[in-house]
Design an enzyme around this catalytic site. Structure first.
Site, PDB file in Angstrom:
ATOM      1  N   GLY A  77       0.791  -1.662   0.215  1.00 21.20           N
ATOM      2  CA  GLY A  77      -0.308  -0.268  -0.002  1.00 21.20           C
ATOM      3  C   GLY A  77       0.785   0.876  -0.229  1.00 21.20           C
ATOM      4  CG  HIS A  78       3.730   1.929   2.139  1.00 19.10           C
ATOM      5  ND1 HIS A  78       3.463   3.067   2.698  1.00 19.10           N
ATOM      6  CD2 HIS A  78       3.811   0.842   2.413  1.00 19.10           C
ATOM      7  CE1 HIS A  78       3.282   2.751   4.403  1.00 19.10           C
ATOM      8  NE2 HIS A  78       3.522   0.966   4.262  1.00 19.10           N
TER       9      HIS A  78
END
Length: 210
Positions: free
Chosen positions: A78-79
């Site tokens: 999720g980065h």
């Protein structure tokens, strides 16, 4: 905390301890985790066991994995470093200010460990990495790129130190695929498997391959 392992001198087969269905293992591969105390499932970080749409950890046969080795899964987690912010706002949408955030998650692809691979203690393999047959990963190495067959790598980030054998010998080993042999054939070839006689092993293989 109870140690999953009885001794630092004896590992346990992955096939006897892996419960996560997203970890696929071959025969006789083992994890020797006494000094960290947990079973192999905990070596696969962020790998959801209850979803089938995630990247898989695939490990071949006759692999040796040292205590505390880890495999970072879940893609980019999720980065997005190519966005203005790498913060995963999407996963904190209970905060009204973050409610319109986009999901930044991206898969990395399966992490694939070949056959007869030796991974040293506390080595870390990043998402989506492919490690070739017969490779050796040094202790505490950070593997950020694919590793070619029969290469020895080490460091942070891991770099090739040398090849285990000549190019010709590596070609013979890859042709034979001894890790797929029956136990009967492995037993007969054991003196050569426990030696540097790659050419002799190949000659033995040719006798039963034809």
């Amino acid at each position: 905390m109870t140690n999953y392992f009885d001794s630092p001198f004896k590992g346990k087969l992955l096939s006897e301890q892996v419960k996560n269905p997203n970890i696929k293992v071959g025969r006789y591969s083992y994890y020797s985790g006494y000094y960290h105390g947990h079973s192999f499932d905990d070596c696969a970080r962020y790998l959801f066991p209850d979803r089938d749409d995630v990247d898989k950890l695939i490990i071949g046969s006759f692999c040796s994995i040292g205590s505390g080795a880890s495999f970072i899964m879940a893609g980019n987690q999720g980065h997005r470093y190519d966005w203005a912010s790498s913060f995963p706002f999407f996963y904190m949408q209970e905060e009204p200010a973050f409610s319109s955030a986009l999901d930044a998650f991206q898969k990395a692809g399966n992490t694939v460990i070949g056959n007869d691979v030796w991974i040293g203690s506390e080595a870390m393999v990043m998402p989506g990495i492919k490690i070739g047959h017969g490779a050796v990963i040094g202790s505490r190495s950070l593997v950020t790129k694919d590793v070619e067959p029969y290469a020895i790598v080490g460091g942070n980030p891991a770099k090739k130190i040398k090849k285990r054998f000549t190019d010709e010998e590596i070609s013979l080993l890859l042709e034979m695929e001894w890790w797929n042999w029956s136990l009967e054939k492995i037993k007969a070839a054991m003196p050569m498997l426990c030696s540097s006689n790659i050419v002799g092993l190949h000659k033995y293989w040719l006798e039963f391959a034809v």
